[in-house]
Motif scaffolding. Structure first.
Motif, mmCIF file in Angstrom:
data_model
loop_
_atom_site.group_PDB
_atom_site.id
_atom_site.type_symbol
_atom_site.label_atom_id
_atom_site.label_comp_id
_atom_site.label_asym_id
_atom_site.label_seq_id
_atom_site.Cartn_x
_atom_site.Cartn_y
_atom_site.Cartn_z
ATOM 1 N N ALA A 164 73.162 -11.941 133.655
ATOM 2 C CA ALA A 164 71.849 -12.124 134.289
ATOM 3 C C ALA A 164 70.917 -12.972 133.428
ATOM 4 O O ALA A 164 70.063 -13.677 133.951
ATOM 5 C CB ALA A 164 71.212 -10.763 134.563
ATOM 6 N N VAL A 165 71.103 -12.913 132.107
ATOM 7 C CA VAL A 165 70.214 -13.696 131.237
ATOM 8 C C VAL A 165 70.880 -14.979 130.767
ATOM 9 O O VAL A 165 70.335 -15.697 129.921
ATOM 10 C CB VAL A 165 69.700 -12.872 130.040
ATOM 11 N N GLY A 166 72.068 -15.311 131.308
ATOM 12 C CA GLY A 166 72.657 -16.626 131.056
ATOM 13 C C GLY A 166 73.595 -16.732 129.874
ATOM 14 O O GLY A 166 73.981 -17.838 129.481
ATOM 15 N N VAL A 167 73.990 -15.594 129.299
ATOM 16 C CA VAL A 167 74.890 -15.635 128.136
ATOM 17 C C VAL A 167 76.330 -15.880 128.593
ATOM 18 O O VAL A 167 76.806 -15.227 129.526
ATOM 19 C CB VAL A 167 74.809 -14.309 127.342
ATOM 20 N N THR A 168 77.002 -16.819 127.923
ATOM 21 C CA THR A 168 78.424 -17.048 128.203
ATOM 22 C C THR A 168 79.286 -16.937 126.952
ATOM 23 O O THR A 168 80.506 -16.858 127.045
ATOM 24 C CB THR A 168 78.650 -18.444 128.818
ATOM 25 N N ARG A 169 78.651 -16.984 125.783
ATOM 26 C CA ARG A 169 79.430 -16.986 124.541
ATOM 27 C C ARG A 169 78.895 -15.915 123.593
ATOM 28 O O ARG A 169 77.687 -15.839 123.363
ATOM 29 C CB ARG A 169 79.345 -18.372 123.889
ATOM 30 N N LEU A 170 79.805 -15.106 123.063
ATOM 31 C CA LEU A 170 79.419 -13.962 122.222
ATOM 32 C C LEU A 170 80.025 -14.074 120.835
ATOM 33 O O LEU A 170 81.223 -14.373 120.693
ATOM 34 C CB LEU A 170 79.950 -12.663 122.840
ATOM 35 N N PHE A 171 79.219 -13.775 119.853
ATOM 36 C CA PHE A 171 79.681 -13.668 118.471
ATOM 37 C C PHE A 171 79.505 -12.203 118.064
ATOM 38 O O PHE A 171 78.396 -11.674 118.094
ATOM 39 C CB PHE A 171 78.877 -14.606 117.579
ATOM 40 N N ILE A 172 80.605 -11.561 117.703
ATOM 41 C CA ILE A 172 80.573 -10.109 117.522
ATOM 42 C C ILE A 172 80.621 -9.756 116.033
ATOM 43 O O ILE A 172 81.449 -10.275 115.276
ATOM 44 C CB ILE A 172 81.725 -9.431 118.280
ATOM 45 N N THR A 173 79.723 -8.835 115.647
ATOM 46 C CA THR A 173 79.596 -8.364 114.265
ATOM 47 C C THR A 173 79.423 -6.848 114.290
ATOM 48 O O THR A 173 79.255 -6.262 115.353
ATOM 49 C CB THR A 173 78.331 -8.972 113.609
ATOM 50 N N GLY A 174 79.418 -6.229 113.105
ATOM 51 C CA GLY A 174 79.009 -4.832 113.041
ATOM 52 C C GLY A 174 80.074 -3.883 112.508
ATOM 53 O O GLY A 174 80.860 -4.213 111.640
ATOM 54 N N ILE A 175 80.074 -2.667 113.083
ATOM 55 C CA ILE A 175 80.893 -1.553 112.604
ATOM 56 C C ILE A 175 81.664 -0.964 113.781
ATOM 57 O O ILE A 175 81.052 -0.669 114.802
ATOM 58 C CB ILE A 175 79.977 -0.474 111.980
ATOM 59 N N THR A 176 82.887 -0.776 113.805
ATOM 60 C CA THR A 176 83.836 -1.257 112.825
ATOM 61 C C THR A 176 85.085 -1.759 113.527
ATOM 62 O O THR A 176 85.384 -1.301 114.637
ATOM 63 C CB THR A 176 84.199 -0.136 111.811
ATOM 64 N N ARG A 177 85.768 -2.714 112.914
ATOM 65 C CA ARG A 177 87.121 -3.011 113.347
ATOM 66 C C ARG A 177 88.008 -1.846 112.887
ATOM 67 O O ARG A 177 87.714 -1.239 111.874
ATOM 68 C CB ARG A 177 87.620 -4.308 112.690
ATOM 69 N N PRO A 178 89.120 -1.533 113.598
ATOM 70 C CA PRO A 178 89.569 -2.086 114.871
ATOM 71 C C PRO A 178 89.137 -1.223 116.065
ATOM 72 O O PRO A 178 89.795 -1.258 117.094
ATOM 73 C CB PRO A 178 91.098 -2.034 114.699
ATOM 74 N N TYR A 179 88.039 -0.476 115.911
ATOM 75 C CA TYR A 179 87.620 0.424 117.000
ATOM 76 C C TYR A 179 86.542 -0.252 117.853
ATOM 77 O O TYR A 179 86.849 -1.079 118.702
ATOM 78 C CB TYR A 179 87.184 1.781 116.419
ATOM 79 N N CYS A 180 85.281 0.083 117.615
ATOM 80 C CA CYS A 180 84.249 -0.376 118.555
ATOM 81 C C CYS A 180 84.169 -1.902 118.626
ATOM 82 O O CYS A 180 83.907 -2.464 119.692
ATOM 83 C CB CYS A 180 82.913 0.256 118.183
ATOM 84 N N ILE A 181 84.402 -2.586 117.509
ATOM 85 C CA ILE A 181 84.348 -4.054 117.551
ATOM 86 C C ILE A 181 85.515 -4.613 118.354
ATOM 87 O O ILE A 181 85.329 -5.452 119.249
ATOM 88 C CB ILE A 181 84.345 -4.630 116.129
ATOM 89 N N ASP A 182 86.722 -4.171 118.072
ATOM 90 C CA ASP A 182 87.882 -4.764 118.741
ATOM 91 C C ASP A 182 87.913 -4.402 120.226
ATOM 92 O O ASP A 182 88.256 -5.237 121.066
ATOM 93 C CB ASP A 182 89.180 -4.334 118.041
#
Ligand SMILES: [Zn+2]
Length: 217
Positions: free
Chosen positions: A147-165
């Motif tokens: 709805a706000v026009g986003v098409t590309r995401l860069f993902i950071t944070g906590i933690t791989r391989p759970y919530c990030i992956d």
């Protein structure tokens, strides 16, 4: 090294669960080694050309069924069968409205335009910011981003391989051009499992980059 020409509408930084409950600050909750070190890396990205960011926040009922404490005789990291499938059990963490569940106070929120809480239904966990662990209940994040026009995401944070992956896999499957910013993500567990998850994500079209690719030259 490829650097990205960032667009203020199309591009967005997704910051997964930047909460003390996942840090050594809360040793009795669910500390992930090195998680707190992610915050300054994310802040450096936020100080660069990226225009907007979204934070996801684990926000659990105090009796959430992903907590081992709710399953007599079970211990954290064991699995139980819930109606939607196997669920890993965790120490109590991310309990709504507790200090550990807050967004980390050092995170620069100036560009954060949405904080999306997840995992608030007692009977369903939500690793992904897009879909809960039953894989059917949406959080509304994909619709909001579109709805706000986003098409590309860069993902950071906590933690791989759970919530990030899980978030990265869903983002790619939902049609977003998806990047995991490796040095802006904490890691939990064995390298082999992390590598296997990375290969799976790459097979879905997710790419892995360093945070320098999002900074000015
Ligand atoms: Zn959780």
């Amino acid at each position: 090294m490829q650097r990205f020409a960032l667009d203020p509408v199309r591009d967005l930084l997704l910051i997964v669960d930047p909460q003390p409950t996942f840090m050594e600050l809360c040793p009795d909750e669910l500390p992930v080694p090195g998680a707190e070190a992610v915050i300054p890396v994310v802040n450096r990205i936020l100080a660069g050309p990226i225009a907007r960011a979204v934070v996801t926040q684990d926000w659990h009922d105090p009796a959430h069924l992903s907590f081992a404490s709710q399953h007599p005789g079970k211990r954290p990291y064991e699995e139980v069968a819930l109606p939607y499938g196997a669920q890993t059990l965790w120490p109590d963490h991310g309990v709504r409205a507790t200090p550990g569940a807050a967004v980390h106070p050092a995170l620069d929120q100036a560009k954060v335009v949405l904080v999306l809480r997840k995992g608030y239904r007692r009977s369903i966990d939500s690793y992904s910011g897009f879909r809960e662990n039953d894989r059917a209940t949406g959080t509304g994040l994909a619709e909001w981003l579109r709805a706000v026009g986003v098409t590309r995401l860069f993902i950071t944070g906590i933690t791989r391989p759970y919530c990030i992956d899980y978030s990265a896999a869903d983002a790619a499957e939902l049609g977003f051009d998806t990047f995991v910013v490796e040095d802006a993500c904490s890691r939990l567990g064995a390298d082999a499992a992390l590598d296997e998850s990375r290969r799976r994500l790459e097979s879905l079209g997710v790419r892995f980059i360093g945070s320098a690719a999002l900074l000015p030259t």
